[in-house]
Design an enzyme around this catalytic site. Structure first.
Site, mmCIF file in Angstrom:
data_model
loop_
_atom_site.group_PDB
_atom_site.id
_atom_site.type_symbol
_atom_site.label_atom_id
_atom_site.label_comp_id
_atom_site.label_asym_id
_atom_site.label_seq_id
_atom_site.Cartn_x
_atom_site.Cartn_y
_atom_site.Cartn_z
ATOM 1 N N HIS A 53 42.516 38.729 41.217
ATOM 2 C CA HIS A 53 43.258 37.417 40.613
ATOM 3 C C HIS A 53 43.693 37.344 39.225
ATOM 4 O O HIS A 53 44.509 36.678 38.866
ATOM 5 C CB HIS A 53 42.140 36.094 40.839
ATOM 6 C CG HIS A 53 42.198 35.705 42.292
ATOM 7 N ND1 HIS A 53 41.370 36.321 43.323
ATOM 8 C CD2 HIS A 53 42.739 34.473 42.976
ATOM 9 C CE1 HIS A 53 41.533 35.673 44.475
ATOM 10 N NE2 HIS A 53 42.469 34.696 44.443
ATOM 11 N N GLY A 54 42.863 38.135 38.469
ATOM 12 C CA GLY A 54 43.334 38.217 37.188
ATOM 13 C C GLY A 54 42.445 39.086 36.074
ATOM 14 O O GLY A 54 41.129 39.301 36.660
#
Length: 478
Positions: A324-325
């Site tokens: 996701h990041g």
């Protein structure tokens, strides 16, 4: 190009008539590839090159894996695909994350490594199309599918604009056979497509964006707010991210239907889940199934004993968080979900978890069901703090403010606003849950009434879009 923008509807207004005017499958698919590259290049045309590299790499490697009978050679080609795709993803998304982590580590010994930091722009949707192309090569290696010989079809599989930048992450077994035929939407697909586009846009703009304005302001100034206001922002973020992402997924499916393509559902009322395992079968379905099929099972799944099963769950969710990041906040978010899933398996003691739409018959059954929903969403709510915080410092400040529990004079007003947003999401979810369809509006027998409601919802949404700046979809950053 944002789905919740007038430029997108102008784009769609140009693409659809041209698409329907074309006669052959080759003409339609070629045009859709060009339209998809225009759609993607609208942010920055240079990133189209990365899309092209991923496409050509896996097209060629897919053929090579399929044509070889030597396991060593097939595995070598698969490794090349992994290195190219994950190498591009790793450089653009994680280089600075690991560079900064090294900087902090070496700074404790007096060494400065500031020169390692590069000014890198993250290409929109790179995680989504990277996983999509990887699944194609892996499935060929596992002999689950045969590669397509048509480069145009494969290029469209990778770049199909409705789901290119924020999913769902499609599988070749579902999408490629559809693209190998001449696309022509049926009347039913067209009706469902319109419903999904309108309902998805309403979710995104009228619920997600409206809630997001409160969330962005409070999370951007955590030090100014009291505990009740911070809790209010966290609950609204849980509403925002669901309305935002499910709204996008509805619209993606709707636009695809208008082109005669069926793509998979990405959400199935996750906030009505009665346990954490069910939540992950209903939330971001394409990612959770991808992680299960290509990571969790590759690690051994639950075939090697309980301890290794728990380890595999934790590794899968930690890497899912990192997907996701590039932030330790996302790692913690994934780690917490991995811990939840492992603990749930411990409690189940080998029994299968209850999943799917349920209607308890007794008061005791309803009580357990509702208690399960509330408890599950409390666990999920805790993790959203790490997902939403812009930095680790913000997370720590939020927790400090929360521990020093204080309420303000606007508590009742905040509860009213929060109840309004939660009620809207809950109403839509219950209707979908009970009907078993995201297009439940089509079940209304009175056609003028049905289309009147949709027209009103669309009109109200357009007015709001006209007077308010659109917020980008949260998952575009991934």
């Amino acid at each position: 190009m944002l789905f919740n923008s007038f430029i997108f509807f102008l784009f769609l207004g140009v693409v659809l008539p041209i698409f329907f005017s074309l006669r052959t499958k080759t003409q339609k698919n070629t045009f859709l590839v060009l339209a998809s590259y225009f759609f993607y290049g609208y942010w920055d045309w240079r990133f189209c090159g990365l899309l092209m590299i991923s496409t050509l790499t896996d097209y060629v490697i897919g053929q090579a894996i399929h044509n070889s009978n030597r396991e060593r050679v097939r595995k070598m080609y698969l490794v090349v695909s992994l290195l190219v795709n994950l190498g591009i993803l790793g450089f653009f998304k994680y280089f600075n994350f690991f560079a900064e982590s090294f900087q902090h580590a070496f700074r404790m010994f007096g060494a400065e490594l500031d020169y390692l930091h590069l000014h890198i722009i993250l290409p929109v949707g790179i995680s989504f199309y990277t996983f999509q192309t990887l699944s194609y090569s892996i499935d060929i290696y596992r002999r689950k599918i045969a590669p397509t010989r048509n480069l145009i079809d494969f290029a469209l599989f990778v770049s199909f604009f409705p789901q290119l930048v924020a999913g769902p992450i499609e599988r070749a077994a579902n999408l490629l056979p559809q693209l190998s035929r001449r696309l022509h939407p049926s009347r039913e697909q067209t009706q469902k497509g319109v419903v999904l586009i309108v309902s998805g846009l309403f979710r995104k703009v009228m619920i997600g964006d409206a809630a997001g304005k409160y969330v962005d302001h409070i999370f951007g100034n955590v030090h100014l707010y009291r505990s009740d206001e911070l809790i209010f922002a966290l609950v609204l973020f849980s509403v925002q991210i669901y309305a935002d992402f499910s709204g996008y997924s509805h619209m993606a499916r709707g636009v695809a239907k208008l082109l005669g393509v069926e793509i998979i559902k990405n959400f199935e009322q996750p906030y009505l889940s009665a346990n954490i395992t069910e939540f992950w079968r209903r939330w971001h379905i394409s990612l959770s199934s991808w992680l299960k099929d290509y990571l969790y099972l590759s690690l051994g799944g639950n075939r090697r004993g309980r301890l290794l099963t728990y380890r595999n769950l934790m590794v899968t969710m930690l890497l899912g968080g990192l997907w996701h990041g590039a932030s330790w906040n996302f790692v913690v978010w994934g780690g917490l979900h991995g811990l939840y899933l492992a603990l749930h398996k411990v409690l189940l003691r080998g029994r299968k978890p209850a999943t799917g739409n349920r209607s308890p018959k007794t008061f005791a059954g309803w009580s357990r069901f509702l208690a399960g929903i509330v408890f599950t969403q409390m666990l999920v709510l805790i993790t959203w703090l790490f997902f939403r915080s812009a930095s680790w410092d913000t997370t720590m400040l939020y927790l400090e403010q929360l521990i020093q529990f204080q309420t303000g004079e606007y508590t009742l007003q905040l509860l009213g606003i929060m109840a309004g947003f939660v009620s809207m999401v809950l109403l839509l979810d219950v209707l979908e849950y009970r009907s078993g369809k995201h297009t439940f509006m089509l079940q209304l027998a009175n056609a003028p009434f049905r289309w009147g409601i949709l027209a009103a919802a669309f009109g109200i949404t357009l007015v709001y879009m006209f007077i308010s700046d659109p917020l980008p979809f949260i998952y575009f950053q991934f």
